[in-house]
Motif scaffolding. Sequence first.
Motif: not given
Length: 225
Positions: A44-54
Motif C-alpha cells: 500500500e505504500d508503493v506507487l505502482w506505475f504501469k508502463a512499458d519500460i521502453f
Amino acid sequence: MKLIVTGGNGFIGSEICRQAISRGIRVVSISRRGAPKRREPWMEDVLWFKADIFDTHAWKGVLEKGDQVVHTVGILLEKRKKKLTYDRMNGESVITVAHTAAKAGISTFAMISASDAPPFIKGYIQAKRKAEEYLKNQPFRSMIFRPGFVYGPGRKGTAFIAALTRFGLRIPLAGKMLGAYAPVHVSHLAAAVLESLEKPEIQGILDINAIRRTAQTVSGREDHT
C-alpha cells in the motif's frame, strides 16, 4: 528524493521494494503489469506505475533530480515471437532507462546483472555485459550487482536448486565450475542493494562475495555456500 525500481513487481524487484518501505524510503515501481496481483500490507505504500519500460514518455515524469534507480528488468529465457530477447530485455532496457535517468539528473543507478551464465544461454550474459559497459560512462554513480543463483520463496523450486548447488560447491572439480553460480538469497541481495545505495563510496561491480559482505552488515546472517 525517492527510489525508482524498474520491474518492482518481479521476484527481485518486489523484495527490494518491500525492504525499502521497511526503511522508510519513498518507492515507485515501474513495470508493464503495475501492481502485483497478490496483496501484502507493505504494498500500500508503493506507487505502482504501469508502463512499458521502453515507452519513456509514459514514465519519465516520475523521475526527479537526485532520485535513485534500481533496474531489475530482465529475462532468463527468450521469447522471440513476443520480442522478448536478451538484447532487448537484458541490454537495451538498461540503456534506455539509464539514458532517461541521466537526463533527469538522478544521483545513483543500480543494475541487477549476473556473475555468469551457462554456455547455452550465452546471449543472456553478453547483453548484460554490454549494458554494464554503457553504465560506466554515465554521469551518475553506478553500481552493478553480479549475484550467482538467486533463490527465495517468491520463485518455486529455487531453494532445491540452491541446495544442490551448495552441495556441488563442496566437490573439488564441480566446485570450480559452479563457483560463479553460488546461491544468494533474494532477501540478502535486496539488503545489499539498499545498503549500497546509502553509502556513496560504493560503486562499480559488486560480485557474489561483496554482495554477501554488504548484506551481512544489515542482517548479521550468512548465506551459506
